[in-house]
Design a protein around this motif. Structure first.
Motif, PDB file in Angstrom:
ATOM      1  N   UNK A 195     -17.103 -12.124 -10.654  1.00  0.00           N
ATOM      2  CA  UNK A 195     -15.732 -11.640 -10.499  1.00  0.00           C
ATOM      3  C   UNK A 195     -14.979 -12.592  -9.579  1.00  0.00           C
ATOM      4  N   UNK A 196     -13.778 -12.993 -10.014  1.00  0.00           N
ATOM      5  CA  UNK A 196     -12.976 -13.905  -9.197  1.00  0.00           C
ATOM      6  C   UNK A 196     -13.028 -15.343  -9.657  1.00  0.00           C
ATOM      7  N   UNK A 197     -13.891 -15.627 -10.623  1.00  0.00           N
ATOM      8  CA  UNK A 197     -14.055 -17.003 -11.085  1.00  0.00           C
ATOM      9  C   UNK A 197     -13.972 -17.087 -12.603  1.00  0.00           C
ATOM     10  N   UNK A 198     -13.241 -18.101 -13.077  1.00  0.00           N
ATOM     11  CA  UNK A 198     -13.095 -18.343 -14.510  1.00  0.00           C
ATOM     12  C   UNK A 198     -13.343 -19.827 -14.757  1.00  0.00           C
ATOM     13  N   UNK A 199     -13.778 -20.148 -15.968  1.00  0.00           N
ATOM     14  CA  UNK A 199     -13.866 -21.561 -16.345  1.00  0.00           C
ATOM     15  C   UNK A 199     -13.017 -21.771 -17.590  1.00  0.00           C
ATOM     16  N   UNK A 200     -12.465 -22.971 -17.684  1.00  0.00           N
ATOM     17  CA  UNK A 200     -11.613 -23.338 -18.815  1.00  0.00           C
ATOM     18  C   UNK A 200     -12.192 -24.588 -19.441  1.00  0.00           C
ATOM     19  N   UNK A 201     -12.398 -24.560 -20.761  1.00  0.00           N
ATOM     20  CA  UNK A 201     -12.906 -25.753 -21.439  1.00  0.00           C
ATOM     21  C   UNK A 201     -12.488 -25.745 -22.903  1.00  0.00           C
ATOM     22  N   UNK A 202     -12.866 -26.796 -23.603  1.00  0.00           N
ATOM     23  CA  UNK A 202     -12.516 -26.911 -25.015  1.00  0.00           C
ATOM     24  C   UNK A 202     -13.275 -25.845 -25.802  1.00  0.00           C
ATOM     25  N   UNK A 203     -12.583 -25.123 -26.685  1.00  0.00           N
ATOM     26  CA  UNK A 203     -13.264 -24.082 -27.470  1.00  0.00           C
ATOM     27  C   UNK A 203     -14.490 -24.607 -28.208  1.00  0.00           C
ATOM     28  N   UNK A 204     -14.376 -25.805 -28.810  1.00  0.00           N
ATOM     29  CA  UNK A 204     -15.503 -26.353 -29.586  1.00  0.00           C
ATOM     30  C   UNK A 204     -16.748 -26.534 -28.715  1.00  0.00           C
ATOM     31  N   UNK A 205     -16.562 -26.934 -27.452  1.00  0.00           N
ATOM     32  CA  UNK A 205     -17.700 -27.127 -26.542  1.00  0.00           C
ATOM     33  C   UNK A 205     -18.393 -25.804 -26.258  1.00  0.00           C
ATOM     34  N   UNK A 206     -17.586 -24.774 -26.004  1.00  0.00           N
ATOM     35  CA  UNK A 206     -18.135 -23.455 -25.679  1.00  0.00           C
ATOM     36  C   UNK A 206     -18.838 -22.848 -26.891  1.00  0.00           C
ATOM     37  N   UNK A 207     -18.241 -23.017 -28.061  1.00  0.00           N
ATOM     38  CA  UNK A 207     -18.831 -22.491 -29.301  1.00  0.00           C
ATOM     39  C   UNK A 207     -20.161 -23.184 -29.583  1.00  0.00           C
ATOM     40  N   UNK A 208     -20.188 -24.502 -29.411  1.00  0.00           N
ATOM     41  CA  UNK A 208     -21.433 -25.256 -29.645  1.00  0.00           C
ATOM     42  C   UNK A 208     -22.513 -24.841 -28.648  1.00  0.00           C
ATOM     43  N   UNK A 209     -22.132 -24.730 -27.382  1.00  0.00           N
ATOM     44  CA  UNK A 209     -23.094 -24.380 -26.336  1.00  0.00           C
ATOM     45  C   UNK A 209     -23.714 -23.007 -26.579  1.00  0.00           C
ATOM     46  N   UNK A 210     -22.909 -22.034 -26.995  1.00  0.00           N
ATOM     47  CA  UNK A 210     -23.408 -20.669 -27.190  1.00  0.00           C
ATOM     48  C   UNK A 210     -23.900 -20.445 -28.624  1.00  0.00           C
ATOM     49  N   UNK A 211     -23.875 -21.516 -29.427  1.00  0.00           N
ATOM     50  CA  UNK A 211     -24.261 -21.447 -30.844  1.00  0.00           C
ATOM     51  C   UNK A 211     -23.547 -20.296 -31.535  1.00  0.00           C
ATOM     52  N   UNK A 212     -22.273 -20.177 -31.231  1.00  0.00           N
ATOM     53  CA  UNK A 212     -21.484 -19.053 -31.725  1.00  0.00           C
ATOM     54  C   UNK A 212     -20.842 -19.393 -33.073  1.00  0.00           C
ATOM     55  N   UNK A 213     -20.329 -18.348 -33.688  1.00  0.00           N
ATOM     56  CA  UNK A 213     -19.482 -18.559 -34.851  1.00  0.00           C
ATOM     57  C   UNK A 213     -18.147 -17.904 -34.549  1.00  0.00           C
ATOM     58  N   UNK A 214     -17.167 -18.164 -35.393  1.00  0.00           N
ATOM     59  CA  UNK A 214     -15.872 -17.532 -35.208  1.00  0.00           C
ATOM     60  C   UNK A 214     -15.577 -16.642 -36.418  1.00  0.00           C
ATOM     61  N   UNK A 215     -14.865 -15.562 -36.147  1.00  0.00           N
ATOM     62  CA  UNK A 215     -14.498 -14.608 -37.208  1.00  0.00           C
ATOM     63  C   UNK A 215     -13.340 -13.770 -36.695  1.00  0.00           C
ATOM     64  N   UNK A 216     -12.606 -13.123 -37.627  1.00  0.00           N
ATOM     65  CA  UNK A 216     -11.545 -12.218 -37.178  1.00  0.00           C
ATOM     66  C   UNK A 216     -12.201 -10.907 -36.701  1.00  0.00           C
TER      67      UNK A 216
END
Length: 159
Positions: free
Chosen positions: A134-155
């Motif tokens: 709590x109190x801390x946020x990070x900002x980065x390129x969406x593609x980097x975060x998606x790749x790191x978390x092996x995520x996919x995108x969807x509505x």
């Protein structure tokens, strides 16, 4: 930025992912994401919250959506390949993820859960998520975060 690095920041550095750290004034309680974006002077559409849900199969899923939006459980279940999903109780969060409510990040959870970002993440230059505290946020390129978390995108948000 404060000298106290969070685990999320260390994970990003290990993977050589460029990020900007943000800190906002906070107490012990979680602050809602819309307030966080105002405190930081950031575009509310770029600030995302991390939600954890249990699928009917018993598997856990992570959904990352804009803070001003609501998760659509039907769309989320479809994106996760589940018949249905329900958000886990706040009491379960720390044990499952290692994070408390208001400090939950898709990066660096105790276990890697299947992760889905709302597709709107593809339309913004940078995405801001919790840095795991709590109190801390990070900002980065969406593609980097998606790749790191092996995520996919969807509505996955309500209309």
């Amino acid at each position: 930025m404060a000298s106290d690095k969070t685990n999320v920041m260390r994970v990003l550095e290990q993977h050589k992912i460029a990020y900007t750290a943000h800190e906002y004034p906070h107490g012990k309680e979680a602050v809602d994401g819309v307030s966080v974006s105002k405190l930081l002077g950031l575009n509310v559409d770029q600030v995302f919250k991390t939600l954890v849900a249990r699928g009917r199969s018993g598997s856990f899923h992570v959904f990352v959506i804009p803070v001003a939006k609501e998760l659509d459980l039907k769309k989320a279940a479809k994106a996760a390949g589940e018949k249905s999903v329900e958000l886990v109780h706040v009491k379960e969060l720390l044990g499952l993820t290692g994070y408390v409510r208001g400090g939950c990040s898709p990066v660096g959870m105790k276990k890697a859960f299947a992760t889905v970002f709302d597709e709107s993440v593809n339309t913004i230059p940078t995405v801001i998520v919790s840095a795991g505290k709590i109190g801390y946020q990070i900002e980065c390129a969406p593609a980097d975060l998606i790749a790191l978390t092996r995520a996919k995108t969807a509505p996955i948000t309500t209309d």
